[in-house]
Scaffold this active site. Structure first.
Site, PDB file in Angstrom:
ATOM      1  N   LYS A 212       0.849  -1.114  -0.058  1.00 21.45           N
ATOM      2  CA  LYS A 212      -0.096   0.082   0.195  1.00 21.45           C
ATOM      3  C   LYS A 212       0.936   1.143   0.178  1.00 21.45           C
ATOM      4  CE  LYS A 212      -3.621   2.678   2.421  1.00 21.45           C
ATOM      5  NZ  LYS A 212      -4.553   2.348   3.626  1.00 21.45           N
ATOM      6  N   LYS A 265      -2.051  -1.561  -3.794  1.00 19.94           N
ATOM      7  CA  LYS A 265      -3.119  -0.074  -3.669  1.00 19.94           C
ATOM      8  C   LYS A 265      -1.973   0.847  -3.895  1.00 19.94           C
ATOM      9  CE  LYS A 265      -6.058   1.939  -0.608  1.00 19.94           C
ATOM     10  NZ  LYS A 265      -6.625   2.038   0.815  1.00 19.94           N
TER      11      LYS A 265
HETATM   12  C1  PBG Z   1      -7.133   3.580   5.623  1.00 17.59           C
HETATM   13  C2  PBG Z   1      -7.464   3.530   4.348  1.00 17.59           C
HETATM   14  C3  PBG Z   1      -7.424   4.252   3.053  1.00 17.59           C
HETATM   15  C4  PBG Z   1      -8.062   3.748   1.948  1.00 17.59           C
HETATM   16  C5  PBG Z   1      -8.447   2.715   2.483  1.00 17.59           C
HETATM   17  N1  PBG Z   1      -8.227   2.281   3.835  1.00 17.59           N
HETATM   18  C6  PBG Z   1      -6.844   5.681   3.107  1.00 17.59           C
HETATM   19  C7  PBG Z   1      -5.615   6.025   3.513  1.00 17.59           C
HETATM   20  O1  PBG Z   1      -4.743   5.153   4.005  1.00 17.59           O
HETATM   21  O2  PBG Z   1      -5.247   7.213   4.137  1.00 17.59           O
HETATM   22  C8  PBG Z   1      -8.210   4.552   0.776  1.00 17.59           C
HETATM   23  C9  PBG Z   1      -9.200   3.825  -0.200  1.00 17.59           C
HETATM   24  C10 PBG Z   1      -9.312   4.873  -1.364  1.00 17.59           C
HETATM   25  O3  PBG Z   1      -8.661   6.137  -1.791  1.00 17.59           O
HETATM   26  O4  PBG Z   1     -10.416   4.365  -2.005  1.00 17.59           O
HETATM   27  N2  PBG Z   1      -6.431   2.617   6.375  1.00 17.59           N
END
Ligand code: PBG
Length: 341
Positions: A212, A265
């Protein structure tokens, strides 16, 4: 004999002497359909959904047109429709009121919290849809970070993992089929797996947000949850966009620690990473078509600049081609409706 099978008009004097003519396999839709290497199906889709407190609430998220925060009663109706469209799974994200947030995100493991109540209700109402719960502190912390923070603003790894374990256990107890740690703390997959097993939840699956990235594409999601960090950024835990080898390191650790599925992601700007992870991984690979990717297509479509439906399908197909077995996407419902036609 169809026109296509007739000898070509000018196939004598002017034709090249080719052994391969790739265009033969593109002549019509029938042959194209037969030799197509990758396809998108409803089975590939996971629908991320937002739940909020209250009743009879359906509030559109301004930066994500077509996506809503639902109160539980309306969410259940929507999920019944999602299930009838054949979408196999949803990923649940809670919108928590400020008054319930604190420094350590303790509301995240309240057995009667919004997520826990919602999961119970979904499993009663639509038992066959697979429910994935997010494991991270950011919706629950007053500062908006995914972890416990010390007095200097440092995100503490091991104390955070302790909270994540409690959160996962309470989600599993509520009936979550799959927990999905999206926090990027080190060692959390192993700690969660051990705790789930020790509590008897041996069949609760883990979808690890393994690679991520610290991405600007999450902006609209943070609007949806009101969860943007109040100070600093997430670069000390989420990955640097310049790195690909490190994704393999994260994936290999998560598989060794017990991840059932690994994830990359965002998706669109990281198709190369999806491919590398797919080539390496012994477990299925998911890709998250995140909020910013959704918003870009919606914005261009609203301006009449692109053919929305075609662009959605082409974009999601690119993720399949890159190697994704599953795609989390806010387009899931629209795509299911398109594919059923
Ligand atoms: C937080 C989380 C995020 C997303 C999913 N879980 C945002 C972040 O890490 O700040 C983002 C999902 C998206 O942008 O569609 N743990």
């Amino acid at each position: 004999m169809s026109l296509e099978n007739q000898p070509h008009q000018n196939s004598t004097a002017t034709s090249l002497n080719l052994t391969q003519r790739p265009r033969r396999l593109r002549r019509n839709e029938t042959i194209r359909r037969m030799v197509r290497e990758n396809v998108l199906t409803v089975d590939d889709l996971i629908y991320p959904m937002f739940v909020m407190e209250g009743e009879n609430q359906k509030v559109e998220i301004p930066s994500m047109p077509g996506c809503y925060r639902f109160s539980l009663d309306l969410l259940l109706k929507e999920i019944a429709e999602i299930a009838s469209l054949g979408i196999p799974a949803i990923a649940l994200f809670p919108v928590i009121s400020e008054s319930k947030k604190d420094d350590t995100g303790s509301e995240s493991y309240n057995p009667n919290g919004l997520v826990q109540q919602t999961v119970k209700a979904i499993k009663q109402n639509t038992p066959d849809i697979l429910v994935i719960t997010d494991v991270a502190l950011d919706p629950f912390t007053s500062h908006g970070h995914d972890g416990v923070v010390d007095e200097n603003g440092v995100i503490l790894n091991d104390p955070t993992v302790e909270v994540l374990v409690k959160m996962s256990l309470s989600q599993a107890a509520a009936g979550a089929d799959m927990v999905a740690p999206s926090d990027m703390m080190d060692g959390r997959i192993g700690a969660i797996r051990q705790a789930l097993d020790a509590a008897g939840f041996i069949d609760t699956k883990i979808l690890a947000y393994s690679a991520k990235y610290a991405s600007a594409y999450y902006g609209p999601f943070r609007d949806a949850l009101d969860s943007a960090p109040k100070f600093g950024d997430k670069k000390t835990y989420q990955m640097d966009p310049g790195n690909a080898k490190e994704a393999i390191k994260e994936v290999s650790l998560d598989i060794a620690e017990g991840a059932d599925i690994v994830m990359v992601k965002p998706a669109l700007a990281y198709l190369d990473v999806i491919r590398q992870v797919k080539d390496y991984s012994s477990v299925p690979v998911a890709a998250y078509n995140v909020s910013g990717e959704y918003a870009m297509i919606k914005a261009a479509a609203a301006n009449g600049w692109i053919d929305e439906k075609k662009v959605i399908l082409e974009t999601l197909l690119s993720m399949k081609r890159a190697g994704a077995d599953l795609i989390l996407t806010y387009f899931a419902k629209e795509v299911a409706l398109m594919l059923h036609k």
